[in-house]
Design a protein around this motif. Structure first.
Motif, PDB file in Angstrom:
ATOM      1  N   VAL A  10       0.829  -1.067   0.002  1.00 50.80           N
ATOM      2  CA  VAL A  10      -0.109   0.142  -0.020  1.00 50.80           C
ATOM      3  C   VAL A  10       0.754   1.184   0.080  1.00 50.80           C
ATOM      4  CG1 VAL A  10      -1.645   1.302   1.357  1.00 50.80           C
ATOM      5  CG2 VAL A  10      -1.762  -1.164   1.005  1.00 50.80           C
ATOM      6  N   TYR A  11       0.600   2.207  -0.902  1.00 53.28           N
ATOM      7  CA  TYR A  11       1.476   3.509  -1.002  1.00 53.28           C
ATOM      8  C   TYR A  11       0.449   4.507  -0.969  1.00 53.28           C
ATOM      9  CZ  TYR A  11       4.389   0.045  -3.552  1.00 53.28           C
ATOM     10  OH  TYR A  11       5.068  -1.113  -3.801  1.00 53.28           O
ATOM     11  N   GLN A  12       0.838   5.353  -0.291  1.00 51.15           N
ATOM     12  CA  GLN A  12       0.207   6.846   0.206  1.00 51.15           C
ATOM     13  C   GLN A  12       0.986   7.962  -1.142  1.00 51.15           C
ATOM     14  OE1 GLN A  12      -0.093   8.676   3.558  1.00 51.15           O
ATOM     15  NE2 GLN A  12      -1.725  10.067   3.039  1.00 51.15           N
ATOM     16  N   LEU A  13       0.061   8.414  -2.014  1.00 55.32           N
ATOM     17  CA  LEU A  13       0.464   9.234  -3.171  1.00 55.32           C
ATOM     18  C   LEU A  13       0.573  10.593  -2.555  1.00 55.32           C
ATOM     19  CD1 LEU A  13      -1.219   7.567  -6.231  1.00 55.32           C
ATOM     20  CD2 LEU A  13       1.109   6.998  -5.115  1.00 55.32           C
ATOM     21  N   ASP A  70       9.509  10.619  -8.203  1.00 55.77           N
ATOM     22  CA  ASP A  70      10.799  10.744  -8.630  1.00 55.77           C
ATOM     23  C   ASP A  70      10.987  12.281  -9.317  1.00 55.77           C
ATOM     24  OD1 ASP A  70      11.892   8.392  -7.905  1.00 55.77           O
ATOM     25  OD2 ASP A  70      11.714   7.634 -10.051  1.00 55.77           O
ATOM     26  N   GLY A  71      10.617  13.272  -8.489  1.00 54.19           N
ATOM     27  CA  GLY A  71      10.949  14.791  -8.545  1.00 54.19           C
ATOM     28  C   GLY A  71      10.237  15.268  -9.493  1.00 54.19           C
ATOM     29  N   ALA A  72       9.018  14.631 -10.012  1.00 55.24           N
ATOM     30  CA  ALA A  72       8.235  15.471 -10.785  1.00 55.24           C
ATOM     31  C   ALA A  72       6.790  15.165 -10.690  1.00 55.24           C
ATOM     32  CB  ALA A  72       8.562  14.933 -12.457  1.00 55.24           C
ATOM     33  N   TRP A  73       5.986  16.008 -11.166  1.00 60.95           N
ATOM     34  CA  TRP A  73       4.527  15.619 -11.118  1.00 60.95           C
ATOM     35  C   TRP A  73       3.803  14.874 -12.230  1.00 60.95           C
ATOM     36  CZ3 TRP A  73       2.405  16.317  -6.661  1.00 60.95           C
ATOM     37  CH2 TRP A  73       3.086  17.583  -5.783  1.00 60.95           C
ATOM     38  N   ARG A  74       3.251  13.484 -12.028  1.00 61.11           N
ATOM     39  CA  ARG A  74       2.714  12.876 -13.044  1.00 61.11           C
ATOM     40  C   ARG A  74       1.381  12.734 -13.009  1.00 61.11           C
ATOM     41  NH1 ARG A  74       6.217   7.385 -14.210  1.00 61.11           N
ATOM     42  NH2 ARG A  74       8.175   8.059 -14.163  1.00 61.11           N
ATOM     43  N   GLU A  75       0.788  12.695 -14.116  1.00 61.32           N
ATOM     44  CA  GLU A  75      -0.809  12.715 -14.240  1.00 61.32           C
ATOM     45  C   GLU A  75      -1.543  11.212 -13.762  1.00 61.32           C
ATOM     46  OE1 GLU A  75      -2.812  15.146 -15.370  1.00 61.32           O
ATOM     47  OE2 GLU A  75      -0.993  16.265 -15.642  1.00 61.32           O
ATOM     48  N   LEU A  76      -2.556  11.418 -13.035  1.00 58.82           N
ATOM     49  CA  LEU A  76      -3.382  10.210 -12.633  1.00 58.82           C
ATOM     50  C   LEU A  76      -4.322  10.008 -13.529  1.00 58.82           C
ATOM     51  CD1 LEU A  76      -3.919  11.353  -8.934  1.00 58.82           C
ATOM     52  CD2 LEU A  76      -2.934   9.217  -9.630  1.00 58.82           C
ATOM     53  N   GLN A  77      -4.547   8.983 -14.078  1.00 53.55           N
ATOM     54  CA  GLN A  77      -5.374   8.254 -15.033  1.00 53.55           C
ATOM     55  C   GLN A  77      -6.756   8.021 -14.567  1.00 53.55           C
ATOM     56  OE1 GLN A  77      -4.484   9.067 -18.346  1.00 53.55           O
ATOM     57  NE2 GLN A  77      -2.548   9.832 -17.566  1.00 53.55           N
ATOM     58  N   GLY A 108      -0.021   1.208  -9.654  1.00 55.35           N
ATOM     59  CA  GLY A 108      -1.383   0.489  -9.910  1.00 55.35           C
ATOM     60  C   GLY A 108      -2.399   1.202  -9.535  1.00 55.35           C
ATOM     61  N   PRO A 109      -3.632   0.721  -9.231  1.00 52.17           N
ATOM     62  CA  PRO A 109      -5.064   1.533  -9.166  1.00 52.17           C
ATOM     63  C   PRO A 109      -4.842   2.258  -7.633  1.00 52.17           C
ATOM     64  CG  PRO A 109      -5.495  -0.675  -9.532  1.00 52.17           C
ATOM     65  CD  PRO A 109      -3.897  -0.689  -9.276  1.00 52.17           C
ATOM     66  N   ALA A 110      -5.166   3.542  -7.728  1.00 51.88           N
ATOM     67  CA  ALA A 110      -5.301   4.361  -6.582  1.00 51.88           C
ATOM     68  C   ALA A 110      -6.602   4.736  -6.220  1.00 51.88           C
ATOM     69  CB  ALA A 110      -4.291   5.558  -6.777  1.00 51.88           C
ATOM     70  N   PHE A 111      -6.758   5.032  -5.015  1.00 51.17           N
ATOM     71  CA  PHE A 111      -8.124   5.238  -4.362  1.00 51.17           C
ATOM     72  C   PHE A 111      -8.138   6.339  -3.380  1.00 51.17           C
ATOM     73  CE2 PHE A 111      -7.198   0.639  -5.035  1.00 51.17           C
ATOM     74  CZ  PHE A 111      -8.174   0.271  -5.660  1.00 51.17           C
ATOM     75  N   ARG A 112      -9.170   7.160  -3.699  1.00 51.82           N
ATOM     76  CA  ARG A 112      -9.329   8.313  -2.641  1.00 51.82           C
ATOM     77  C   ARG A 112     -10.007   8.006  -1.625  1.00 51.82           C
ATOM     78  NH1 ARG A 112      -7.272  12.907  -4.956  1.00 51.82           N
ATOM     79  NH2 ARG A 112      -7.321  13.327  -7.200  1.00 51.82           N
ATOM     80  N   THR A 113      -9.595   8.291  -0.378  1.00 52.25           N
ATOM     81  CA  THR A 113     -10.206   8.193   0.883  1.00 52.25           C
ATOM     82  C   THR A 113     -10.264   9.376   1.825  1.00 52.25           C
ATOM     83  OG1 THR A 113      -8.201   7.322   2.256  1.00 52.25           O
ATOM     84  CG2 THR A 113      -9.071   5.670   0.743  1.00 52.25           C
ATOM     85  N   LYS A 114     -10.768   9.282   2.856  1.00 47.87           N
ATOM     86  CA  LYS A 114     -10.917  10.414   3.481  1.00 47.87           C
ATOM     87  C   LYS A 114      -9.637  10.687   4.095  1.00 47.87           C
ATOM     88  CE  LYS A 114     -15.733   9.464   5.392  1.00 47.87           C
ATOM     89  NZ  LYS A 114     -16.328   9.293   6.634  1.00 47.87           N
TER      90      LYS A 114
END
Length: 704
Positions: free
Chosen positions: A267-270, A283-290, A318-324
């Motif tokens: 599990v990764y916190q973005l 890695d030092g740059a903003w990436r787009e979420l799809q 992998g898939p990312a999910f918004r939570t509270k």
């Protein structure tokens, strides 16, 4: 989510090519042979024809159960299974399981295995076409090979723990450390391999196969014998709706699998851009979420169904999910591979340890306990474990902003915790730690393995403690009779950490608590054997499995010690429960715990964490009935005359209430007996009750 036109066309072309490649099966070349207990022995010239016969025979015995797996495979579980099924449908879409399988179906599967899958699918579809009233969902059939493999991928994600982690998305989020217990109450299995030195004749290698599965429904065990002229000759247990035996014996070797505690899911916190919620730092740059919009349909009451909608985001992890509590991504190796079905097929056909190990390499989950005719015994704490950066705490939530936490490769089987032919001559696993698998002088040491494997060296359940003691008391030999007694053992070990609360109850003063003094005396004097005649065992079942577990207090992998008020509450609940349902303060276990199905109602023995395991649930009348435990028992012996097999199965080999094999093995288990099986075709035919080809009318017998 709408698929791009080119991808949609590609899926259609792939499906069309797959169907063109299938060779029509000649069913008159297939023999389904039923024995006295209704077990199907399937004979045919080719593996593909055997697969057809397997699909047909399994459907005859449990088509409704098989379809529960196919509902998950095709993303329709929520419509029939409610919110729990919708979780599978959601995970399937979020991790692009259909696309993964379609993309890799031709690339990753050998031609021989694709023929096997084609044969299975033809048998499955033929049964559905000729039994339309038994089909649960008109959209399920026809099935394709890719559909079946999607079921294997989804089963992998369940066993690796990904489904449960996705479920937490709908709860509090992923902000807490993910230190899940590795040994859940009631879930598990027993495997024990004994080298020749342990046999009384000095010439017999043995393996105990004893998965603790649900006794009915999805995940229950189906017993079958598969035999072709292409080298397939295997007897064992498989999940209803699967194509390969998961626990089995062939003429050369045998395998038992048990659930382990390896860490498969990360599990990764973005770190989200405050100025743009569609971007994350990596890695030092903003990436787009799809973004992807997921919609699953779920049943909420009888025939009422609603659409559940959720937006997810694809990230480099992998898939990312918004939570509270933030945006979290999940990564799991099981969502990247589709080869498990062919691995099982290759293991079923393996002729020696080298072939077996080659097929087993990077199997996605489970411990393997193995034995063969050459007196090789082997145990591996198996699984698709990523090669991770040891600088991070992988059981905790990880930083999702650096490639240092982005793994791409997996450990080979030789990197894992394994044992081969220990001097002690035995290997075991009961879902306990892999660092205690044989004599203490030969056990592996945790310091020699990466901590991120996740295997807990402290987890030692009641079954493991008892088995260790029995091996020390029995050595250096174990008769066949003693081997059987060991499997059906119901003793809780005196040094059990999860039963430590019994010592506390024994210290309670009877005069201070006269209302439960009789229960205190009963539990204090108990020999801790969970036999049907024991009233203390009956009281313990209510106290622990119903009162403590319902309150979330009972965890069989941890030290169970509570305060006096908790003990008293549990004892008073137990006494009230028995008085309410049985009109007496104490009840023998065999009166409280019953083996019930159809018209059969038998007294039962056991407990969730003894070797004769049973996980019970209470009914409206207060009687407990097993829902999980000894779903399949198989004793395998490789001796001077070849391989011998003794088996028993929960209830019987049919899930159809009208079948004589719906309940015909219940007495076997209660009496601790087994039935003799064989891999010898001539012997099978000599004892055959009925022989027929798939599609042949059941009232007629086809001569052999």
């Amino acid at each position: 989510m709408r698929l791009p036109v080119f991808l949609f066309c590609g899926l259609l072309l792939s499906l069309f090519a797959q169907r063109l490649s299938a060779q029509p099966i000649q069913t008159d070349r297939i023999q389904i042979v039923r024995d006295t207990f209704g077990v199907a022995h399937i004979f045919a010239p080719t593996d593909a024809e055997v697969a057809y016969g397997l699909a047909w025979a399994n459907a005859e015995d449990g088509f409704a159960t098989m379809q529960q797996l196919y509902l998950i495979a095709k993303g329709r579980a929520g419509r029939h299974q409610g919110v729990g099924g919708a979780l599978y449908d959601f995970t399937r879409q979020a991790f692009h399981v259909p696309q993964l399988v379609q993309e890799r179906y031709e690339k990753d599967q050998s031609p021989a295995f694709r023929r096997y899958v084609d044969g299975y699918v033809q048998g499955l579809n033929a049964y559905a076409a000729t039994h339309p009233k038994e089909v649960l969902d008109k959209q399920l059939f026809p099935m394709t090979g890719a559909d079946v493999l999607q079921g294997y991928v989804m089963a992998t994600l369940q066993e690796q723990g990904l489904i449960g982690q996705v479920g937490r998305v709908f709860g509090a989020g992923f902000d807490t450390v993910r230190n899940q217990p590795a040994n859940l109450p009631g879930r598990g299995s027993n495997g024990l391999a004994l080298a020749r030195k342990w046999s009384t004749d000095g010439q017999t290698t043995r393996l105990l196969i004893n998965p603790h599965q649900p006794l009915s429904g999805t995940g229950s065990v189906y017993e079958v014998h598969l035999c072709s002229d292409e080298g397939l000759n295997v007897h064992g247990g498989l999940w209803h709706g699967s194509m390969n035996a998961g626990t089995f014996a062939n003429e050369h070797l045998a395998l038992m699998t048990t659930t382990n505690g390896l860490d498969f899911v990360d599990v990764y916190q973005l770190r989200v851009n405050p100025a743009n919620a569609r971007q994350y730092w990596f890695d030092g740059a903003w990436r787009e979420l799809q973004p992807e919009r997921i919609r699953v349909k779920t049943k909420i009451w009888k025939f009422l169904k609603i659409n559940l909608k959720r937006t997810i985001y694809q990230s480099v992890y992998g898939p990312a999910f918004r939570t509270k509590t933030g945006l979290f991504a999940l990564r799991c190796g099981g969502a990247m591979r589709i080869g498990i079905a062919e691995q099982l097929y290759r293991m079923n056909k393996a002729r020696n340890f080298s072939e077996f190990k080659r097929a087993a390499n990077q199997f996605p989950f489970e411990n393997f306990v193995y034995a063969d005719k050459s007196d090789t015994i082997f145990l591996v704490n198996n699984g698709l474990v990523p090669r991770r950066n040891p600088a991070y705490a992988w059981r905790a939530t990880l930083p999702g902003d650096t490639s240092a936490t982005l793994w791409t490769d997996f450990h080979a089987i030789d990197d894992l915790v394994w044992y081969l032919n220990p001097r002690a001559g035995y290997l075991y696993n009961t879902n306990n730690t892999a660092f205690r698998a044989t004599d203490s002088t030969e056990n592996r040491q945790p310091r020699h393995y990466p901590a991120y494997f996740g295997e807990r060296h402290t987890v030692q359940n009641n079954r493991a403690l008892r088995l260790e003691r029995l091996m020390h008391e029995s050595g250096p030999t174990l008769s066949d009779e003693a081997f059987r007694r060991l499997k059906y053992d119901v003793q809780l070990p005196p040094d059990s950490p999860s039963m430590a609360f019994l010592d506390d109850i024994a210290q309670l003063s009877e005069s201070d608590y006269p209302d439960v003094a009789d229960l205190i005396r009963q539990l204090r004097g108990w020999d801790r054997r969970c036999v049907a005649e024991s009233e203390a065992a009956g009281s313990l079942l209510v106290l622990t499995w119903y009162f403590y577990s319902q309150k979330g207090l009972s965890n069989f992998s941890r030290l169970n010690r509570y305060d006096t008020d908790t003990y008293l509450s549990g004892l008073r609940f137990t006494k009230a429960y028995l008085n309410r349902h049985f009109r007496k303060p104490s009840v023998p276990m065999g009166e409280l715990l019953r083996y019930r199905r159809g018209s059969v109602d038998l007294p039962l023995f056991g407990y969730p964490d003894v070797l004769a395991a049973v996980t019970p649930m209470p009914g409206k009348d207060g009687v407990f009935t097993p829902v999980q435990g000894d779903g399949f028992v198989m004793f395998v012996s490789f001796g001077p005359t070849g391989v011998s097999l003794e088996t028993s199965q929960a209830y019987g080999n049919s899930n159809n209430p009208g079948s004589p094999h719906y309940t015909d093995q219940m007495n076997l288990y209660v009496q601790r007996r087994t039935k003799t099986m064989t891999l010898n075709r001539a012997e099978v035919m000599r004892k055959a009750v009925r022989t027929y080809a798939p599609g042949h009318r059941s009232g007629r017998v086809k001569s052999s």
